[in-house]
Design a protein around this motif. Structure first.
Motif, PDB file in Angstrom:
ATOM      1  N   ALA A  53       0.820  -1.211   0.000  1.00 55.13           N
ATOM      2  CA  ALA A  53       0.000   0.000   0.000  1.00 55.13           C
ATOM      3  C   ALA A  53       0.858   1.267   0.000  1.00 55.13           C
ATOM      4  CB  ALA A  53      -0.929  -0.010   1.216  1.00 55.13           C
ATOM      5  N   PHE A  54       1.933   1.257   0.769  1.00 54.98           N
ATOM      6  CA  PHE A  54       2.809   2.427   0.803  1.00 54.98           C
ATOM      7  C   PHE A  54       3.476   2.636  -0.551  1.00 54.98           C
ATOM      8  CE2 PHE A  54       6.893   4.488   1.872  1.00 54.98           C
ATOM      9  CZ  PHE A  54       6.396   5.650   2.443  1.00 54.98           C
ATOM     10  N   THR A  55       3.880   1.553  -1.192  1.00 54.89           N
ATOM     11  CA  THR A  55       4.480   1.669  -2.524  1.00 54.89           C
ATOM     12  C   THR A  55       3.478   2.194  -3.537  1.00 54.89           C
ATOM     13  OG1 THR A  55       5.920  -0.200  -1.969  1.00 54.89           O
ATOM     14  CG2 THR A  55       5.735   0.400  -4.288  1.00 54.89           C
ATOM     15  N   ALA A  56       2.230   1.695  -3.457  1.00 57.57           N
ATOM     16  CA  ALA A  56       1.195   2.196  -4.362  1.00 57.57           C
ATOM     17  C   ALA A  56       0.913   3.677  -4.119  1.00 57.57           C
ATOM     18  CB  ALA A  56      -0.085   1.377  -4.194  1.00 57.57           C
ATOM     19  N   LEU A  57       0.944   4.095  -2.853  1.00 59.43           N
ATOM     20  CA  LEU A  57       0.738   5.518  -2.541  1.00 59.43           C
ATOM     21  C   LEU A  57       1.833   6.385  -3.139  1.00 59.43           C
ATOM     22  CD1 LEU A  57      -0.892   7.672  -1.018  1.00 59.43           C
ATOM     23  CD2 LEU A  57       0.515   7.179   0.997  1.00 59.43           C
ATOM     24  N   ILE A  58       3.067   5.925  -3.033  1.00 61.27           N
ATOM     25  CA  ILE A  58       4.173   6.694  -3.605  1.00 61.27           C
ATOM     26  C   ILE A  58       4.051   6.764  -5.120  1.00 61.27           C
ATOM     27  CG2 ILE A  58       6.671   6.682  -3.939  1.00 61.27           C
ATOM     28  CD1 ILE A  58       6.998   5.599  -1.164  1.00 61.27           C
ATOM     29  N   ILE A  59       3.680   5.642  -5.738  1.00 62.09           N
ATOM     30  CA  ILE A  59       3.518   5.638  -7.195  1.00 62.09           C
ATOM     31  C   ILE A  59       2.385   6.582  -7.618  1.00 62.09           C
ATOM     32  CG2 ILE A  59       2.876   4.198  -9.158  1.00 62.09           C
ATOM     33  CD1 ILE A  59       4.296   1.885  -7.800  1.00 62.09           C
ATOM     34  N   GLY A  60       1.259   6.580  -6.870  1.00 64.73           N
ATOM     35  CA  GLY A  60       0.146   7.483  -7.197  1.00 64.73           C
ATOM     36  C   GLY A  60       0.525   8.937  -7.035  1.00 64.73           C
ATOM     37  N   ALA A  61       1.242   9.267  -5.956  1.00 67.24           N
ATOM     38  CA  ALA A  61       1.662  10.656  -5.754  1.00 67.24           C
ATOM     39  C   ALA A  61       2.622  11.107  -6.852  1.00 67.24           C
ATOM     40  CB  ALA A  61       2.313  10.802  -4.383  1.00 67.24           C
ATOM     41  N   THR A  62       3.506  10.202  -7.245  1.00 62.97           N
ATOM     42  CA  THR A  62       4.437  10.547  -8.326  1.00 62.97           C
ATOM     43  C   THR A  62       3.706  10.764  -9.648  1.00 62.97           C
ATOM     44  OG1 THR A  62       6.128   9.215  -7.218  1.00 62.97           O
ATOM     45  CG2 THR A  62       6.521   9.793  -9.511  1.00 62.97           C
ATOM     46  N   ALA A  63       2.734   9.884  -9.937  1.00 62.50           N
ATOM     47  CA  ALA A  63       1.963  10.055 -11.176  1.00 62.50           C
ATOM     48  C   ALA A  63       1.155  11.348 -11.170  1.00 62.50           C
ATOM     49  CB  ALA A  63       1.035   8.856 -11.373  1.00 62.50           C
ATOM     50  N   THR A  69       1.872  14.091  -9.547  1.00 64.44           N
ATOM     51  CA  THR A  69       2.814  15.205  -9.698  1.00 64.44           C
ATOM     52  C   THR A  69       3.234  15.383 -11.147  1.00 64.44           C
ATOM     53  OG1 THR A  69       3.611  14.816  -7.450  1.00 64.44           O
ATOM     54  CG2 THR A  69       5.008  16.119  -8.896  1.00 64.44           C
ATOM     55  N   LEU A  70       3.505  14.268 -11.819  1.00 64.22           N
ATOM     56  CA  LEU A  70       3.877  14.365 -13.231  1.00 64.22           C
ATOM     57  C   LEU A  70       2.725  14.866 -14.096  1.00 64.22           C
ATOM     58  CD1 LEU A  70       5.925  11.058 -13.615  1.00 64.22           C
ATOM     59  CD2 LEU A  70       6.805  13.396 -13.395  1.00 64.22           C
ATOM     60  N   LYS A  71       1.494  14.509 -13.699  1.00 62.03           N
ATOM     61  CA  LYS A  71       0.342  14.961 -14.473  1.00 62.03           C
ATOM     62  C   LYS A  71       0.134  16.463 -14.356  1.00 62.03           C
ATOM     63  CE  LYS A  71      -3.472  14.447 -16.859  1.00 62.03           C
ATOM     64  NZ  LYS A  71      -3.427  14.097 -18.307  1.00 62.03           N
ATOM     65  N   ASN A  72       0.292  17.003 -13.159  1.00 62.45           N
ATOM     66  CA  ASN A  72       0.035  18.433 -12.931  1.00 62.45           C
ATOM     67  C   ASN A  72       1.262  19.304 -13.135  1.00 62.45           C
ATOM     68  OD1 ASN A  72      -2.601  17.770 -12.232  1.00 62.45           O
ATOM     69  ND2 ASN A  72      -2.083  17.548 -10.057  1.00 62.45           N
ATOM     70  N   ALA A  73       2.361  18.734 -13.418  1.00 61.42           N
ATOM     71  CA  ALA A  73       3.567  19.543 -13.593  1.00 61.42           C
ATOM     72  C   ALA A  73       3.486  20.299 -14.921  1.00 61.42           C
ATOM     73  CB  ALA A  73       4.798  18.638 -13.579  1.00 61.42           C
ATOM     74  N   PRO A  74       4.052  21.508 -15.022  1.00 62.29           N
ATOM     75  CA  PRO A  74       4.029  22.276 -16.292  1.00 62.29           C
ATOM     76  C   PRO A  74       4.841  21.563 -17.360  1.00 62.29           C
ATOM     77  CG  PRO A  74       5.453  23.337 -14.678  1.00 62.29           C
ATOM     78  CD  PRO A  74       4.745  22.248 -13.954  1.00 62.29           C
TER      79      PRO A  74
END
Length: 445
Positions: free
Chosen positions: A376-386, A388-393
């Protein structure tokens, strides 16, 4: 810079076997490598592994020992094969002698051949009539024949140049019944039933808390079940579990737990209460060393290896602990009396014992829980990273330049101070303006 792969080493059990095959002690091997005896003992138990140049030196010594043992085994095997062939030829010659010359005496059983006795194949001499006769052997040579039957027998002769060559026949040997192998769960249950009572008493003497003693032993066995492939092949599984229980019981982080802020009820007997207070007043390192040496009966090098200390340091801790106990309890100055006292105080308390089936169930539940938590912690990190990449300029936006002053524009003028006439008019208007209808409708004068 890429690192070179580590030198391969045999298993801990194989390391010890190779050292003992070379008739080397821990001190001899440690002197060749340049380490202490406790370090070599730790390598052979599998708790630590050598690194760097010491690993290469250790591997070379073990490989040299293995090669020497292989050569010795090869020479011994060739000698055994030669002896077996000679015994086979001798046995077949006796059979031929008995068949061709019934009047010849039959050699009886005798003792095993000595180092000075040599066995030679029996030669037969063909006669003109086509029969072969054999020369009877002396009594001394018959006495040198082995009592046990030769491992290989012969079936039919083959004459060549006057020598008899036996044809080997495989002899079946009785098979010894092997004990039934235990399953991992059965072996773990046997280890738990054998070691749990003593470990609970020992951890109680180390901590003075009944609940913590039960929890420490239970957690140690849970860890052992999680790593059972490693514990099952260890030289001392009980020592592995004991070290884990001691480490957990004497952890300094227990003082921050709310359940450990208040001390447990003292023992019922005043003498036991006094002895436990004296024991708990010792530093944790001295307490553990005293328990291993005087309580369990380990020798000094094993005590030092389990406490991860040198032998002189373990000896100093033991002496200081004995002096502190003898100063307050002179009756326990004798180590034998101290050993008996430790056993009596541990047995006097009624302590809960962990059950093997519950330990295995709890260990599996804990392993599943932490596995799912890690996923679950790994999935959370992967979701947060995705996210961030989606909303990044996606492109670079330069920052706005700071503003600068513009020259040549006159300053903005505000109303100036009122003159005397303007002030008089303002006061007049404020005083004469009526309230009501007259203010809105002008009147004629």
């Amino acid at each position: 810079m890429p690192q070179s792969p580590a030198t391969p080493l045999p298993s801990p059990k194989e390391r010890r076997r190779l050292r003992e095959a070379k008739s080397l002690s821990h001190a001899d091997l440690a002197a060749r490598i340049g380490v202490t005896r406790e370090t070599v003992r730790s390598w052979e138990t599998g708790r630590t592994n050598p690194r760097g140049r010491k690993r290469e030196t250790y591997a070379k010594l073990l490989n040299a020992t293995a090669n020497a043992n292989g050569d010795a085994n090869g020479n011994a095997s060739s000698e055994e094969r030669t002896g077996s062939a000679e015994e086979s030829r001798t046995t077949f010659a006796k059979t031929v002698t008995k068949n061709t010359n019934p009047s010849a005496p039959t050699p009886g059983p005798a003792a095993a051949p000595t180092a000075t006795t040599r066995r030679h194949p029996v030669r037969t001499k063909p006669t003109p009539g086509g029969k072969s006769t054999s020369r009877p052997q002396p009594a001394a040579k018959r006495a040198a024949k082995p009592r046990t039957p030769a491992p290989m027998a012969s079936a039919a002769p083959a004459a060549a140049n006057g020598h008899i060559r036996p044809l080997p026949v495989r002899v079946t040997r009785p098979q010894t019944a092997r004990p039934p192998d235990l399953t991992p769960a059965q072996a773990f249950d046997a280890l738990c039933a054998h070691c749990a009572p003593g470990l609970v008493r020992q951890t109680y003497l180390l901590t003075g808390r009944r609940g913590l003693a039960h929890e420490s032993v239970e957690r140690a066995f849970q860890l052992a079940w999680q790593r059972w492939p490693e514990v099952a092949i260890d030289r001392d599984p009980a020592g592995w579990v004991r070290a884990a229980a001691y480490e957990y019981a004497m952890s300094p982080w227990h003082r921050f737990r709310p359940s450990q802020r208040h001390p447990d009820a003292p023992p019922a007997q005043p003498a036991d209460r006094t002895f436990l207070d004296v024991l708990l007043s010792l530093p944790p390192a001295q307490r553990r060393t005293l328990m291993l040496y005087d309580g369990i009966g380990l020798d000094l090098p094993e005590t030092a290896a389990e406490t991860e200390a040198s032998t002189p340091a373990a000896a100093n801790r033991l002496l200081h602990a004995r002096e502190a106990i003898a100063e307050r309890l002179p009756d326990l100055a004798d180590p034998e009396a101290l050993h008996l006292r430790l056993a009596e105080v541990g047995k006097a308390e009624k302590l809960r014992l962990p059950k093997a089936d519950r330990v295995r169930t709890g260990s599996e539940y804990r392993a599943r829980f932490w596995t799912r938590a890690a996923i679950a912690f790994t999935a959370l990190i992967i979701g947060a990273t995705a996210l961030t990449l989606k909303n990044a300029p996606t492109h670079y936006e330069p920052p706005q330049a700071p503003g600068r002053a513009i020259s040549g524009v006159p300053p903005r003028m505000g109303p100036g101070p009122l003159t005397y006439e303007d002030t008089t008019l303002r006061e007049k208007l404020r005083a004469e303006l009526p309230n009501g209808q007259e203010r809105l409708t002008p009147r004629a004068e």
